[in-house]
Design an enzyme around this catalytic site. Structure first.
Site, mmCIF file in Angstrom:
data_model
loop_
_atom_site.group_PDB
_atom_site.id
_atom_site.type_symbol
_atom_site.label_atom_id
_atom_site.label_comp_id
_atom_site.label_asym_id
_atom_site.label_seq_id
_atom_site.Cartn_x
_atom_site.Cartn_y
_atom_site.Cartn_z
ATOM 1 N N LYS A 1 0.844 -1.196 0.000
ATOM 2 C CA LYS A 1 0.000 0.000 0.000
ATOM 3 C C LYS A 1 0.877 1.242 0.000
ATOM 4 O O LYS A 1 1.437 1.632 1.006
ATOM 5 C CB LYS A 1 -0.936 0.048 1.205
ATOM 6 C CG LYS A 1 -2.033 1.078 0.985
ATOM 7 C CD LYS A 1 -2.570 1.731 2.231
ATOM 8 C CE LYS A 1 -1.714 2.806 2.796
ATOM 9 N NZ LYS A 1 -1.560 4.031 1.962
ATOM 10 N N SER B 1 5.851 7.792 9.506
ATOM 11 C CA SER B 1 6.072 8.600 10.705
ATOM 12 C C SER B 1 5.982 7.757 11.984
ATOM 13 O O SER B 1 5.361 6.693 12.006
ATOM 14 C CB SER B 1 5.052 9.730 10.750
ATOM 15 O OG SER B 1 3.767 9.190 10.900
ATOM 16 N N GLU C 1 10.540 1.808 9.962
ATOM 17 C CA GLU C 1 11.538 2.816 9.576
ATOM 18 C C GLU C 1 10.869 4.172 9.702
ATOM 19 O O GLU C 1 9.990 4.506 8.905
ATOM 20 C CB GLU C 1 11.981 2.592 8.121
ATOM 21 C CG GLU C 1 12.679 1.277 7.863
ATOM 22 C CD GLU C 1 14.092 1.240 8.428
ATOM 23 O OE1 GLU C 1 14.621 2.297 8.812
ATOM 24 O OE2 GLU C 1 14.655 0.138 8.496
ATOM 25 N N CYS D 1 13.948 11.288 5.177
ATOM 26 C CA CYS D 1 14.070 10.978 6.603
ATOM 27 C C CYS D 1 15.496 11.209 7.101
ATOM 28 O O CYS D 1 15.710 11.427 8.287
ATOM 29 C CB CYS D 1 13.654 9.546 6.857
ATOM 30 S SG CYS D 1 14.553 8.380 5.813
ATOM 31 N N GLU E 1 10.523 16.626 14.131
ATOM 32 C CA GLU E 1 10.841 16.467 12.717
ATOM 33 C C GLU E 1 9.989 17.449 11.912
ATOM 34 O O GLU E 1 8.766 17.423 12.004
ATOM 35 C CB GLU E 1 10.527 15.031 12.278
ATOM 36 C CG GLU E 1 10.904 14.783 10.835
ATOM 37 C CD GLU E 1 10.537 13.382 10.358
ATOM 38 O OE1 GLU E 1 9.382 12.967 10.533
ATOM 39 O OE2 GLU E 1 11.430 12.715 9.797
HETATM 40 P P1 NAD Z 1 2.792 8.518 7.394
HETATM 41 O O1 NAD Z 1 3.153 7.755 8.609
HETATM 42 O O2 NAD Z 1 1.737 9.534 7.488
HETATM 43 O O3 NAD Z 1 2.326 7.512 6.239
HETATM 44 C C1 NAD Z 1 3.127 6.462 5.786
HETATM 45 C C2 NAD Z 1 2.245 5.381 5.198
HETATM 46 O O4 NAD Z 1 1.444 4.822 6.235
HETATM 47 C C3 NAD Z 1 1.271 5.869 4.141
HETATM 48 O O5 NAD Z 1 1.143 4.884 3.132
HETATM 49 C C4 NAD Z 1 -0.015 6.017 4.928
HETATM 50 O O6 NAD Z 1 -1.162 5.922 4.132
HETATM 51 C C5 NAD Z 1 0.089 4.840 5.870
HETATM 52 N N1 NAD Z 1 -0.724 4.968 7.094
HETATM 53 C C6 NAD Z 1 -1.146 6.104 7.708
HETATM 54 N N2 NAD Z 1 -1.890 5.785 8.794
HETATM 55 C C7 NAD Z 1 -1.935 4.440 8.865
HETATM 56 C C8 NAD Z 1 -2.538 3.514 9.760
HETATM 57 N N3 NAD Z 1 -3.257 3.935 10.807
HETATM 58 N N4 NAD Z 1 -2.373 2.197 9.545
HETATM 59 C C9 NAD Z 1 -1.641 1.762 8.495
HETATM 60 N N5 NAD Z 1 -1.057 2.585 7.609
HETATM 61 C C10 NAD Z 1 -1.185 3.905 7.793
HETATM 62 O O7 NAD Z 1 4.146 9.117 6.852
HETATM 63 P P2 NAD Z 1 4.334 10.093 5.596
HETATM 64 O O8 NAD Z 1 3.876 11.442 6.011
HETATM 65 O O9 NAD Z 1 3.766 9.452 4.387
HETATM 66 O O10 NAD Z 1 5.919 10.075 5.434
HETATM 67 C C11 NAD Z 1 6.772 10.922 6.100
HETATM 68 C C12 NAD Z 1 7.379 10.234 7.295
HETATM 69 O O11 NAD Z 1 8.071 9.063 6.896
HETATM 70 C C13 NAD Z 1 8.419 11.086 7.991
HETATM 71 O O12 NAD Z 1 8.279 10.964 9.381
HETATM 72 C C14 NAD Z 1 9.738 10.466 7.549
HETATM 73 O O13 NAD Z 1 10.821 10.675 8.397
HETATM 74 C C15 NAD Z 1 9.376 9.042 7.480
HETATM 75 N N6 NAD Z 1 10.320 8.309 6.643
HETATM 76 C C16 NAD Z 1 11.196 7.420 7.221
HETATM 77 C C17 NAD Z 1 12.119 6.750 6.447
HETATM 78 C C18 NAD Z 1 13.093 5.763 7.038
HETATM 79 O O14 NAD Z 1 13.644 4.963 6.295
HETATM 80 N N7 NAD Z 1 13.334 5.783 8.335
HETATM 81 C C19 NAD Z 1 12.150 6.977 5.077
HETATM 82 C C20 NAD Z 1 11.254 7.890 4.517
HETATM 83 C C21 NAD Z 1 10.339 8.542 5.314
#
Ligand code: NAD
Length: 488
Positions: A179, A233, A254, A288, A392
């Site tokens: 997803k 996140s 991650e 990230c 962040e």
């Molecule tokens: P997010 O957590 O809002 O969403 C990530 C994914 O999770 C999306 O596909 C979203 O639809 C899904 N999601 C949201 N709520 C959910 C739930 N309740 N259950 C299951 N899935 C759910 O993050 P974002 O805003 O898309 O991305 C940015 C974040 O990702 C930042 O915090 C960034 O640091 C982090 N990030 C981390 C890495 C790493 O490798 N550590 C890499 C890239 C981004």
């Protein structure tokens, strides 16, 4: 006569080797214009159920193929994506707001490499064996795929991060339900069109589009998905831990970062400044691993700051498809507002905004007036306790502060909840070793940034995650290990 409304791109889920329409859709925006240009399936329980069933049905055949057979299919898929690299890069840039240059040189080449890398590494694993002569026994380990893996990815590096999960999962013999982020679904959908030609059997890779709250939670809460790999996140990760607790699922998380750069007096500024600009502002600061706290030793603080700000002002912000632009659009209107609000809060607290947001003016091409753009912003004289130094921000904003001693800077660098990445700049090897060892971060780059060997572990400490990804780490995560004892 009315003008023809622009035809919208309409995506479909990919389940059991077929594209299937959904009963409801979400609007997806072009961040550089603010227009709706695409409709993404708003999948829920029903669609996830169908995808998990398809993945379950495909598992016996896929898991019984040899690593070599799977490797050849992964390589073929890599070739097909590479053949369409330009189309993928254009789509990623339009969907995400990132510059075409970044998509062409980073996102899509890395997506291709993810498949090639795991196609190769899966051929080279060995398992353990020990001999217990006094008991007349040998013990060995055997590794088998887990089953259906649920893969959830964010919007910042859409195809890059999704393939970083799909490739190891299927190389190990699992089948997957992926997803992507509802805000950046297009390149995953384009990849689905290549799966059959690559020889990926129906049901091995299923992609369900939609929101986290509906599609994501349905996947996390599905009893037949024993393993979840998530990048996103920290807040979402907490929700995923809760939702999956009922089934004690295996999780790889991650998450976010608040990454420090530590610049000692003896740093080579000619290398440090351009690299730290990149580590702060590349991909609009939406990586990230981006630097957002720069600690500079007192002796070079003024010189660093002067040069850093002068260079930051040279970064061109504008239409992502313009190859001379280095900063594209942020992902959404809401996200832009959030990033801007941090700059306002810093000002209210008495910090100094030296360039960018609220200080310099941003001239945009006519077509991009409604896009989500922001200038690279440098904040100084900000307290360690400030939200700008603790949370962040995930945008083109970085803070620069002074420090005196090694001991002090290690303590301050570690004084956040996150622990993903850090950079250390010094020409003293001893200092670099001492500091790198004591920093609470899963990745420490000294005198460079974002130089990756995919063989080695990637991931964060503290609130930045649980588990690691890499050649050996992903192999271990996506397989079950068994210890077998043979007595003669
Ligand atoms: P997010 O957590 O809002 O969403 C990530 C994914 O999770 C999306 O596909 C979203 O639809 C899904 N999601 C949201 N709520 C959910 C739930 N309740 N259950 C299951 N899935 C759910 O993050 P974002 O805003 O898309 O991305 C940015 C974040 O990702 C930042 O915090 C960034 O640091 C982090 N990030 C981390 C890495 C790493 O490798 N550590 C890499 C890239 C981004």
């Amino acid at each position: 006569t009315m003008a023809h409304p622009k035809a919208l791109l309409v995506l479909e889920n990919f389940i059991g080797g077929k594209f299937v329409p959904c009963s409801c859709y979400i609007d997806s925006y072009n961040p550089s214009t603010g227009d709706v240009y695409c409709r993404v399936p708003d999948s829920g329980k029903e669609e996830v159920e169908a995808a998990v069933k398809a993945a379950k049905d495909a598992f016996p055949i896929w898991s019984s193929k040899s690593p070599l057979e799977r490797s050849q299919i992964l390589n073929k898929l890599a070739d097909l994506i590479e053949h369409d690299l330009e189309a993928f890069a254009q789509a990623e840039s339009k969907d995400q707001g990132k510059t075409i240059t970044f998509a062409r040189t980073v996102d899509i080449p890395r997506a291709v490499y993810n498949f090639r890398f795991f196609a190769s590494s899966i051929l080279h694993h060995t398992t353990e064996c020990t001999e217990m002569a006094t008991m007349g026994c040998v013990h060995y380990t055997s590794r088998t795929p887990v089953g259906v893996a649920g893969l959830i990815s964010p919007w910042n590096l859409p195809l890059y991060l999704l393939t970083w999960k799909i490739a190891p999962a299927i190389a190990c013999g699992n089948t997957v339900v992926a997803k992507p982020s509802e805000m950046t679904s297009v390149t995953a959908w384009m990849m689905c069109k290549l799966l059959e030609k690559a020889g990926v059997p129906h049901g091995v890779v299923n992609v369900v589009f939609g929101t986290g709250a509906k599609a994501g939670e349905a996947l996390v809460g599905h009893p037949d998905v024993p393993v979840i790999s998530f990048t996103g996140s920290t807040l979402t990760a907490q929700r995923i831990v809760e939702k999956s607790a009922l089934y004690c699922k295996r999780l790889s998380l991650e998450l976010g970062g608040k990454n420090p750069a530590i610049v000692f007096d003896d740093a080579d500024l000619a290398q440090c400044i351009p690299t730290t600009l990149r580590s702060s502002f590349a991909n609009q600061g939406e990586i990230c691993l981006c630097t957002s706290r720069i600690f500079v030793q007192r002796g070079i603080y003024s010189e660093f700051l002067k040069n850093f700000v002068a260079e930051a002002k040279k970064w061109k912000v504008g239409n992502p498809s313009d190859p001379t632009v280095s900063v594209g659009a942020l992902i959404s209107k809401e996200h832009l507002e959030k990033v801007r609000s941090y700059v306002k809060k810093a000002q209210a607290e008495g910090a100094k905004v030296l360039c960018g947001e609220g200080v310099d003016s941003l001239a945009l091409p006519a077509d991009n007036q409604k896009g989500y753009f922001m200038l690279p912003t440098v904040i100084a004289e900000v307290k360690d306790e400030s939200c700008c130094m603790q949370e962040e921000i995930f945008g083109p904003v970085t803070c620069v502060v002074a420090f005196d001693t090694e001991e002090e800077v290690i303590r301050r660098a570690n004084s956040v909840k996150y622990g993903l990445a850090a950079t250390v700049w010094s020409s003293d090897v001893g200092c670099v070793h001492r500091v790198a060892r004591r920093l609470q971060a899963g990745l420490v780059w000294t005198n460079c940034w974002l130089v990756r060997d995919l063989n080695l572990p990637f991931g964060g400490m503290k609130a930045s995650g649980i588990g690691r990804e890499g050649a050996k780490d992903s192999y271990e995560f996506f397989t079950e290990v068994k210890t077998i004892t043979i007595k003669h």
